[in-house]
Structure formats: structure tokens, C-alpha cells
Design a protein around this motif. Structure first.
Motif, PDB file in Angstrom:
ATOM      1  N   PRO A  24      51.658   7.644  -1.972  1.00 31.98           N
ATOM      2  CA  PRO A  24      52.456   8.875  -2.059  1.00 31.98           C
ATOM      3  C   PRO A  24      53.405   8.889  -3.255  1.00 31.98           C
ATOM      4  O   PRO A  24      53.622   9.941  -3.868  1.00 31.98           O
ATOM      5  CB  PRO A  24      53.233   8.873  -0.733  1.00 31.98           C
ATOM      6  CG  PRO A  24      52.332   8.170   0.209  1.00 31.98           C
ATOM      7  CD  PRO A  24      51.709   7.081  -0.612  1.00 31.98           C
ATOM      8  N   ALA A  25      53.956   7.697  -3.583  1.00 33.58           N
ATOM      9  CA  ALA A  25      54.818   7.649  -4.774  1.00 33.58           C
ATOM     10  C   ALA A  25      54.024   7.989  -6.036  1.00 33.58           C
ATOM     11  O   ALA A  25      54.504   8.724  -6.931  1.00 33.58           O
ATOM     12  CB  ALA A  25      55.446   6.261  -4.890  1.00 33.58           C
ATOM     13  N   ALA A  26      52.793   7.451  -6.109  1.00 34.45           N
ATOM     14  CA  ALA A  26      51.937   7.770  -7.271  1.00 34.45           C
ATOM     15  C   ALA A  26      51.555   9.243  -7.285  1.00 34.45           C
ATOM     16  O   ALA A  26      51.470   9.873  -8.355  1.00 34.45           O
ATOM     17  CB  ALA A  26      50.691   6.891  -7.232  1.00 34.45           C
ATOM     18  N   MET A  27      51.337   9.828  -6.080  1.00 33.52           N
ATOM     19  CA  MET A  27      50.992  11.258  -6.030  1.00 33.52           C
ATOM     20  C   MET A  27      52.172  12.129  -6.454  1.00 33.52           C
ATOM     21  O   MET A  27      52.002  13.123  -7.170  1.00 33.52           O
ATOM     22  CB  MET A  27      50.536  11.618  -4.613  1.00 33.52           C
ATOM     23  CG  MET A  27      49.162  11.084  -4.240  1.00 33.52           C
ATOM     24  SD  MET A  27      48.565  11.711  -2.651  1.00 33.52           S
ATOM     25  CE  MET A  27      49.635  10.846  -1.539  1.00 33.52           C
ATOM     26  N   ILE A  28      53.370  11.759  -6.022  1.00 36.99           N
ATOM     27  CA  ILE A  28      54.559  12.545  -6.402  1.00 36.99           C
ATOM     28  C   ILE A  28      54.806  12.450  -7.907  1.00 36.99           C
ATOM     29  O   ILE A  28      55.142  13.440  -8.571  1.00 36.99           O
ATOM     30  CB  ILE A  28      55.779  12.062  -5.605  1.00 36.99           C
ATOM     31  CG1 ILE A  28      55.586  12.369  -4.115  1.00 36.99           C
ATOM     32  CG2 ILE A  28      57.065  12.715  -6.103  1.00 36.99           C
ATOM     33  CD1 ILE A  28      56.621  11.740  -3.220  1.00 36.99           C
ATOM     34  N   TRP A  29      54.632  11.263  -8.460  1.00 41.48           N
ATOM     35  CA  TRP A  29      54.834  11.068  -9.906  1.00 41.48           C
ATOM     36  C   TRP A  29      53.719  11.754 -10.704  1.00 41.48           C
ATOM     37  O   TRP A  29      53.984  12.422 -11.701  1.00 41.48           O
ATOM     38  CB  TRP A  29      54.898   9.579 -10.200  1.00 41.48           C
ATOM     39  CG  TRP A  29      55.186   9.234 -11.636  1.00 41.48           C
ATOM     40  CD1 TRP A  29      55.754  10.017 -12.597  1.00 41.48           C
ATOM     41  CD2 TRP A  29      54.913   7.983 -12.259  1.00 41.48           C
ATOM     42  NE1 TRP A  29      55.866   9.369 -13.789  1.00 41.48           N
ATOM     43  CE2 TRP A  29      55.360   8.090 -13.610  1.00 41.48           C
ATOM     44  CE3 TRP A  29      54.365   6.775 -11.824  1.00 41.48           C
ATOM     45  CZ2 TRP A  29      55.251   7.044 -14.515  1.00 41.48           C
ATOM     46  CZ3 TRP A  29      54.278   5.747 -12.733  1.00 41.48           C
ATOM     47  CH2 TRP A  29      54.703   5.880 -14.066  1.00 41.48           C
ATOM     48  N   ASN A  30      52.491  11.572 -10.273  1.00 37.17           N
ATOM     49  CA  ASN A  30      51.299  12.178 -10.893  1.00 37.17           C
ATOM     50  C   ASN A  30      51.268  11.990 -12.404  1.00 37.17           C
ATOM     51  O   ASN A  30      51.198  12.959 -13.179  1.00 37.17           O
ATOM     52  CB  ASN A  30      51.240  13.672 -10.554  1.00 37.17           C
ATOM     53  CG  ASN A  30      49.874  14.257 -10.867  1.00 37.17           C
ATOM     54  OD1 ASN A  30      48.854  13.556 -10.955  1.00 37.17           O
ATOM     55  ND2 ASN A  30      49.837  15.567 -11.071  1.00 37.17           N
ATOM     56  N   PRO A  31      51.325  10.747 -12.897  1.00 40.12           N
ATOM     57  CA  PRO A  31      51.333  10.523 -14.354  1.00 40.12           C
ATOM     58  C   PRO A  31      49.982  10.892 -14.982  1.00 40.12           C
ATOM     59  O   PRO A  31      48.922  10.497 -14.457  1.00 40.12           O
ATOM     60  CB  PRO A  31      51.611   9.027 -14.442  1.00 40.12           C
ATOM     61  CG  PRO A  31      51.085   8.453 -13.172  1.00 40.12           C
ATOM     62  CD  PRO A  31      51.300   9.500 -12.137  1.00 40.12           C
ATOM     63  N   ASP A  32      50.054  11.669 -16.048  1.00 42.39           N
ATOM     64  CA  ASP A  32      48.840  12.081 -16.788  1.00 42.39           C
ATOM     65  C   ASP A  32      47.829  12.727 -15.850  1.00 42.39           C
ATOM     66  O   ASP A  32      46.599  12.564 -16.042  1.00 42.39           O
ATOM     67  CB  ASP A  32      48.210  10.873 -17.497  1.00 42.39           C
ATOM     68  CG  ASP A  32      49.139  10.274 -18.544  1.00 42.39           C
ATOM     69  OD1 ASP A  32      49.897  11.064 -19.167  1.00 42.39           O
ATOM     70  OD2 ASP A  32      49.144   9.050 -18.689  1.00 42.39           O
ATOM     71  N   ASN A  33      48.340  13.420 -14.841  1.00 40.67           N
ATOM     72  CA  ASN A  33      47.469  14.120 -13.887  1.00 40.67           C
ATOM     73  C   ASN A  33      46.425  13.184 -13.237  1.00 40.67           C
ATOM     74  O   ASN A  33      45.284  13.581 -12.945  1.00 40.67           O
ATOM     75  CB  ASN A  33      46.757  15.297 -14.545  1.00 40.67           C
ATOM     76  CG  ASN A  33      47.726  16.373 -14.986  1.00 40.67           C
ATOM     77  OD1 ASN A  33      48.720  16.628 -14.319  1.00 40.67           O
ATOM     78  ND2 ASN A  33      47.436  17.006 -16.126  1.00 40.67           N
ATOM     79  N   LEU A  34      46.858  11.937 -12.983  1.00 43.77           N
ATOM     80  CA  LEU A  34      45.936  10.995 -12.361  1.00 43.77           C
ATOM     81  C   LEU A  34      45.673  11.338 -10.896  1.00 43.77           C
ATOM     82  O   LEU A  34      44.659  10.920 -10.333  1.00 43.77           O
ATOM     83  CB  LEU A  34      46.503   9.570 -12.457  1.00 43.77           C
ATOM     84  CG  LEU A  34      46.539   8.950 -13.861  1.00 43.77           C
ATOM     85  CD1 LEU A  34      47.178   7.576 -13.826  1.00 43.77           C
ATOM     86  CD2 LEU A  34      45.123   8.854 -14.443  1.00 43.77           C
TER      87      LEU A  34
END
Length: 551
Positions: A104-114
Motif C-alpha cells: 500500500p505504501a508503494a501504491m500511495i507513492w506510485n513512483p514513475d506510475n509503477l
């Protein structure tokens, strides 16, 4: 559609919250339910705005809830398997929650639309990136792990919650996974070729939630009273097994020893159980016949668990029938550990056996001592050469007998005889032959006397005879018979020499009724009595021997 499903999920949430006592399991269930509701909320939000920054928030919210759904389901599965009072450790919670927090942290951050990338400047149409597929892998891992836990509990029958409830949980999990998988295939993998079908994941969540809640209500899995009853049964010190009318195990508590191979859903083979664990090494036919019968009282037997010379556990097994009217509904079997009691009984039996052995040894020793005492007493009152009584015993008997005879005026007689020329026998044939002459003479005299008469070796070759209830005429006749028997008795001398015979000289004294006879000292009386008899004996010798002289 998502709005209607959201309202349905909310209605279920309110129903559970209002209608039930909120136990720890209900708290976990409601947390799991909140995660379910996040998905339709996010889907509704995405389609209710055109602003990309709000759309990405709602999309992220949907998938955060969906990601947490895996953790919630796994935690709830552990509660189903381990019981209402299961408390997971902090490390277990952190390890299972970590993936649901990192992604969820990676989804909230969404770097480079990953995680997700917009199409045409908005997120109504979107492309998913590697983080999305990591979420899918994570969910698959959670669900496979949860399915493995539930499946293992269902097949083993060890879950405290019972097989049917765990089985229904497995079905609910399949419903929850099936439609999202179809949504993933149709609306993501085949999106370029197939039209979008909305609401499949939300529908899956609602259907699985309805089914799951229905199953919990049906089996009263969260019923506090039922949970308390099960907890009470599990805390009992005895093992409890409940059978139906076909001897199939429908319930058991955790105190049933696993070595007995008793499991829920399986038929209990009582004959095999007794054959394997009976104390006597065979089937207890009385208990087995009572168990097979449909009528009768409570029956019981004892079994043991263990093999070889290792430690053994002893249990008392009781079986009682459950009836509804005249029909048999089942049986209740209780298993109580009596190892300590059995150990005490066995030690007591060993102690008793040891005491019995000691008692037998003591009785044997007492018998030997009794026989030895008898032998000593016999030796103390008899002459070792002739077997006749000795002089001491004769005098003791006479002290008592004479007083009685005189008091009641009972006639009696006393003989005193001596072997004639015995010194010549010793000088001629030796002392061995002399001893044989004494022994054979005593044996010949004994054969002529009555059972009540007493023959005693008075000293050397001299003998005394006491004859109770004997008058003068009888005494003279017995004296002559004794003299004749001795005279006719031939005694071997050995070494090819001719046998010899000896004669006796005898003094006789008869005491008949005496009205005025008073005896103050019996020993003095006996001394005077034997002095008179001795005088008669010497007269017999002086008159030529081999004769009887009456004083």
C-alpha cells in the motif's frame, strides 16, 4: 451496481454490530468486513469524479482495502482453526501484516506510475504496472496460505471450531477469489479485446460475505455461550467423545489422547481400540457386549496407552447411552486418567505381595521353630537310647497324678525293675551290645503295657512304670507278664554269635483306696514311695532274681 453492493455490505456490518455480542472473533470479522467495504467505496469514487488526482486516491483506496483483505482473511482463518480464545503473538501479526503495509505504501507513492498509469489524462481508463501485479501475487499468497490452514484443519478434524464451519469457510474463500480472478482476466488481461464488465469483484466480496455470515450464524460460531461451553469442555480434566447412533465421532474435546486414534467424522471401532489398549492384552468382552447392546446401564473398563517397557498411561473409560424415548441417539464416552491411582494400587499390590511373602517365610520359620521346640521338648522328656520317658518327666507326672489319685481315691501302681547281671553283659559283649539289650528290653516292655501306662528309664539299666487305675490283682498280673516277655525276648549280639536273653527283677507297690491318707509334700511322699519300691526290688534280687516282689 457498486453503490448497491456497498449498501448491502454496510447493512451486513450494521446487522452484525447490533445483533451480536462483540467478542474478539467478531472484532476480527468486522475489521475484515471494513476491508471489504473499501473496494466498492473506491470504485464508486473513481466513477463519480473527473479529476485525476481524486481518481488516483479512490483507486489507491480500493486496492489498499483489497490488499488488506488478504491479511484480514488470513488472521480470521487462524481464529477459525485455533478457537475463540486464540491470541496471535506480536511477531506473527507483524510478519503477516508486513506485505500488506509495504505494498500500500508503494501504491500511495506510485513512483514513475509503477502502480497505475492514466490513459488520456484520467484514470477512468488506466494501465497497471509492476506494483499492481505484486499486489496480485501477494493476495494469491495470502489466500493459498489461508486455504492450506483451513484445508488441513478440515481434513484432520482438529479445529476446535469443528469441521462444518471450517468447510463453509473454505467455500466462502473460493467464492471470494473466483470473481476477482475473472475480473482480472476480463477487465485487465483481455481489456483490449473484451468490453469492461463492472462490479465483479464487488459482487464477489458481497456474495462471499453473505455466505460466510450465513454459515457463521448457522453453526453459531461466534455464539458466546457456545464458545464458553466448548471452552469449559476443553478445560475438563477428562477426555470426552460424543458418538452418533452409528458410532461416528461428532464431537470431542482436546483432552482425548491422540494415541487412541479418535478423530471427528470417523467411526469409532471400539473392538479395535480395546484390542490395542486393553489391560489384559485382549478385548474386554463384557464391556464390548454392553457397548453393542442398545439397553443397559453405564458401563466402564480400563485401558492402557504405551508400549514395551516405557511409561504407560492408564485410563478409566466409561460409556453412557443418549436416548430420545425408545430410540438410541448416540453415546457419550469419558476417558479419565487414573495413572497415578493405578500406580498407587500397583505399588500397594507389590507391597502386599511382599508382605505375603514375608508372612509365608515367617509362618515357615514359626513352623520350623515349633517343630524344633517340639523336638527339644521331646528330647527334654525322653531318653535318647530307648525312646522312653526319662526320670525327670516320670517324677513330674507322678507329682500331679499321685495327688489326684489320692484325692479321688483312684488306685494306682508303680513298678521298678532292673536288668539282671547287666554288668556281665557289658563285660562279655561290650557296651554296644549292652545298649542294644537296654533298648530291646524297653521295647519289649512297652509292647505289654497299656496306652495309659508310662514307661521311663529310671537310670542305667533300671526302669520305672506308672500304671494308673490299677489295683493289686491287676498290678501283679501285669508285672508277671512284663517279666515273662523280657525273659522270652532274644537279643542279637552280632558277629555270628548266638542271641542272648536277659531277665529282670521287679519291685511293685500298689496304692489302693485309703480313707485317711493326707499328703502335705508330694515330693517327700514320692521319695518314700520309691524307697519302698526300691526295697522290694532288692529283695527280688536277693531272692534269686527274675522275679516280682510286691511291697
Amino acid at each position: 451496481m457498486d453503490l448497491g453492493l456497498l449498501l448491502g455490505l454496510f447493512a451486513i456490518f450494521v446487522y452484525v454490530f447490533v445483533k451480536n455480542v462483540i467478542t474478539t472473533q467478531y472484532k476480527v470479522y468486522l475489521l475484515f468486513h471494513v476491508f471489504m467495504m473499501l473496494w466498492p467505496i473506491g470504485q464508486i469514487g473513481v466513477h463519480s469524479t473527473d479529476r485525476p488526482h481524486l481518481q488516483i486516491i479512490f483507486i489507491t483506496l480500493s486496492f489498499v482495502g483489497f490488499t488488506m483483505l488478504g491479511f484480514g482473511w488470513l488472521l480470521f482463518a487462524k481464529f477459525l482453526v485455533n478457537g475463540a480464545y486464540y491470541r496471535p503473538g506480536r511477531n506473527v501479526v507483524l510478519l503477516t501484516l508486513a506485505p500488506s503495509l509495504l505494498l500500500p505504501a508503494a501504491m500511495i507513492w506510485n513512483p514513475d506510475n509503477l502502480f497505475v498509469a492514466p490513459v488520456g489524462g484520467g484514470y477512468a481508463e488506466r494501465v497497471y504496472g509492476p506494483v499492481f501485479w505484486a499486489v496480485i501475487v501477494q493476495l494469491v499468497g495470502y489466500f493459498l496460505y489461508a486455504i492450506g490452514i483451513l484445508r488441513k484443519a478440515y481434513r484432520s478434524g482438529d479445529a476446535r471450531s469443528g469441521g462444518p464451519r471450517v468447510g463453509n469457510a473454505l467455500i466462502g474463500l473460493v467464492i471470494l477469489v473466483t470473481l476477482p480472478t475473472l475480473d482480472l482476466v476480463v477487465n485487465v488481461a483481455l481489456d483490449p479485446w473484451l468490453p469492461v464488465v463492472p462490479g465483479m469483484t464487488t459482487l464477489s466480496i458481497l456474495l462471499s460475505d453473505i455466505y460466510f455470515l450465513f454459515s457463521l450464524q448457522k453453526h453459531r460460531s461466534f455464539d458466546l455461550v457456545k464458545v464458553a461451553k466448548q471452552d469449559v469442555i476443553d478445560t475438563l480434566s477428562v477426555g470426552i467423545v460424543v458418538l452418533d447412533e452409528h458410532d461416528v465421532v461428532i464431537e470431542m474435546n482436546r483432552n482425548v489422547n491422540r494415541s487412541l486414534n479418535i478423530a471427528r467424522g470417523k467411526r469409532l471401532d471400539m473392538e479395535a481400540l480395546l484390542a490395542a489398549h486393553s489391560l489384559a492384552g485382549g478385548v474386554d468382552e463384557a464391556f464390548l457386549n454392553g457397548f453393542r447392546a442398545h439397553a443397559g446401564d453405564r458401563i466402564h473398563t480400563e485401558i492402557s496407552i504405551g508400549a514395551g517397557n516405557g511409561p504407560r498411561q492408564y485410563m478409566a473409560m466409561h460409556a453412557a447411552r443418549v436416548r430420545a424415548g425408545a430410540s438410541l441417539r448416540g453415546r457419550v464416552i469419558t476417558l479419565q486418567d487414573i495413572t497415578e491411582l493405578k500406580s498407587l494400587v500397583m505399588k500397594s499390590q507389590e507391597h502386599n505381595h511382599s508382605l505375603q511373602e514375608r508372612n509365608r517365610a515367617l509362618i515357615y520359620m514359626q513352623d520350623e521353630l515349633f517343630q524344633a521346640n517340639r523336638k527339644l521338648e521331646q528330647m527334654a522328656i525322653t531318653d535318647s537310647l530307648t525312646g522312653c520317658f526319662n526320670r525327670r518327666f516320670m517324677m513330674q507326672q507322678l507329682e500331679h497324678e499321685v495327688l489326684t489319685n489320692l484325692r479321688y481315691r483312684i488306685p494306682f501302681a508303680v513298678f521298678l525293675f532292673d536288668i539282671d547281671l547287666f554288668k556281665l553283659v557289658n563285660d562279655t559283649y561290650g557296651h554296644v551290645v549292652g545298649d542294644e539289650v537296654i533298648r530291646r528290653t524297653a521295647e519289649a516292655v512297652r509292647g505289654t503295657l497299656r496306652r495309659t501306662d508310662i514307661l521311663a528309664r529310671y537310670g542305667g539299666e533300671e526302669f520305672a512304670v506308672y500304671l494308673p487305675h490299677t489295683n493289686k490283682e491287676q498290678a501283679e498280673m501285669l508285672a508277671q507278664r512284663v517279666r515273662e516277655v523280657v525273659e522270652s525276648n532274644e537279643i542279637p549280639t552280632g558277629r555270628g554269635r548266638a542271641p542272648i536273653s536277659v531277665t529282670i527283677s521287679m519291685g511293685v507297690h500298689v496304692v489302693e483306696e485309703q480313707t485317711h491318707l493326707q499328703v502335705d509334700d508330694v515330693k517327700t511322699y514320692l521319695k518314700e514311695l520309691f524307697s519302698k519300691i526300691d526295697t522290694a526290688l532288692y529283695r527280688a534280687k536277693d531272692n534269686g532274681r527274675n522275679r516280682v516282689v510286691n511291697h
